[in-house]
Design a protein around this motif. Structure first.
Motif, mmCIF file in Angstrom:
data_model
loop_
_atom_site.group_PDB
_atom_site.id
_atom_site.type_symbol
_atom_site.label_atom_id
_atom_site.label_comp_id
_atom_site.label_asym_id
_atom_site.label_seq_id
_atom_site.Cartn_x
_atom_site.Cartn_y
_atom_site.Cartn_z
ATOM 1 N N GLY A 72 -4.032 6.116 6.017
ATOM 2 C CA GLY A 72 -5.224 5.859 5.009
ATOM 3 C C GLY A 72 -6.328 6.358 6.092
ATOM 4 N N GLY A 104 0.835 6.916 0.030
ATOM 5 C CA GLY A 104 0.217 5.828 0.532
ATOM 6 C C GLY A 104 -1.484 5.445 0.183
ATOM 7 N N PRO A 105 -2.069 5.052 1.073
ATOM 8 C CA PRO A 105 -3.579 4.971 0.798
ATOM 9 C C PRO A 105 -4.164 6.136 0.242
ATOM 10 C CG PRO A 105 -2.862 3.365 2.553
ATOM 11 C CD PRO A 105 -1.729 4.267 2.213
ATOM 12 N N GLY A 106 -4.877 6.127 -0.566
ATOM 13 C CA GLY A 106 -5.653 7.297 -1.154
ATOM 14 C C GLY A 106 -4.671 8.344 -1.938
ATOM 15 N N ALA A 134 1.101 2.692 7.211
ATOM 16 C CA ALA A 134 0.213 2.602 5.960
ATOM 17 C C ALA A 134 -1.205 2.812 6.700
ATOM 18 C CB ALA A 134 0.133 1.378 5.162
ATOM 19 N N GLN A 135 -1.559 1.804 7.740
ATOM 20 C CA GLN A 135 -3.072 1.961 8.053
ATOM 21 C C GLN A 135 -3.354 3.344 8.626
ATOM 22 O OE1 GLN A 135 -2.892 -1.030 11.147
ATOM 23 N NE2 GLN A 135 -2.612 -2.666 9.429
ATOM 24 N N ASP A 184 0.738 -1.295 0.020
ATOM 25 C CA ASP A 184 0.061 -0.019 0.015
ATOM 26 C C ASP A 184 0.823 1.230 0.086
ATOM 27 O OD1 ASP A 184 -2.448 -1.243 0.156
ATOM 28 O OD2 ASP A 184 -2.264 -1.561 2.265
ATOM 29 N N CYS A 185 2.144 1.232 -0.096
ATOM 30 C CA CYS A 185 2.932 2.338 -0.103
ATOM 31 C C CYS A 185 3.743 2.315 -1.323
ATOM 32 C CB CYS A 185 3.775 2.047 1.222
ATOM 33 S SG CYS A 185 2.874 2.628 2.504
#
Length: 198
Positions: free
Chosen positions: A171, A52-54, A167-168, A32-33
């Motif tokens: 996000g 990262g995410p988004g 990452a979490q 995710d990165c």
């Protein structure tokens, strides 16, 4: 507190290069990165820039606790030395300046753990600040901020798990940032005067 000695820098730098490489590999290999930039030798930037995410652009600062501290415990007497981490105030200011998508990752070598804070956790963390003269004989001073490793958003076993946490958090950052509720991580003090709702 014991002053830093030249051999301390040699020890720290030798360990740091290995940790920097490990963290870069973990970030580059995360699904995710995307590792956009490694700036571990820069004095002005955080160590890593990531997407990262988004498609959020995040930054990660890597620090390490290489050995137990001696002579600092009196500044945070409520903390066991194992849970103490000393951060340069300048490093803290750089993370705050990088904004809500910045993270501090600490490799706690004596404790066998990796700790992760977002900017928000660092702002909310219980801190003790101390200022001392540099050992160079000049009149310049340096500030340190003493943190509790237990107040990190997460304590994990390795750099890969730390990257998962980054990452979490990256996000979910925007939702928490705009929410009226308290930030989900960080210290909280019970207010005995809080109005009861039941």
């Amino acid at each position: 507190m014991r002053e830093r000695r030249p051999q301390d820098w040699v020890t720290d730098l030798a360990g740091r290069h290995s940790l920097e490489q490990r963290m870069a590999l973990a970030l580059a290999g995360h699904p995710d990165c995307v590792l956009l930039k490694r700036a571990t030798s820069s004095l002005d930037e955080l160590d890593y820039a990531i997407a990262g995410p988004g498609d959020r652009l995040g930054q990660v600062g890597l620090k390490a606790k290489h050995q137990p501290y001696r002579g600092w415990g009196h500044l945070r007497p409520e903390l066991a030395e194992l849970d103490l981490f000393i951060l340069d105030e300048l490093a803290l200011r750089k993370i705050v300046d990088a904004g809500r998508y910045a993270y501090l990752v600490v490799a706690d070598i004596p404790g066998g753990r990796w700790c992760v804070w977002s900017t928000a956790e660092l702002v909310l963390a219980t801190k003790t600040r101390t200022v001392r003269a540099l050992a160079t004989g000049s009149y310049r001073q340096k500030a340190k901020v003493l943190l509790d490793l237990r107040e990190a958003a997460a304590q994990v076993t390795d750099e890969y798990a730390a990257t998962d946490v980054v990452a979490q958090m990256l996000g979910s950052c925007d939702a928490h940032w705009q929410a009226i509720e308290p930030w989900p991580h960080g210290p909280a003090v019970h207010d005995p005067f809080q109005r009861r709702t039941s």
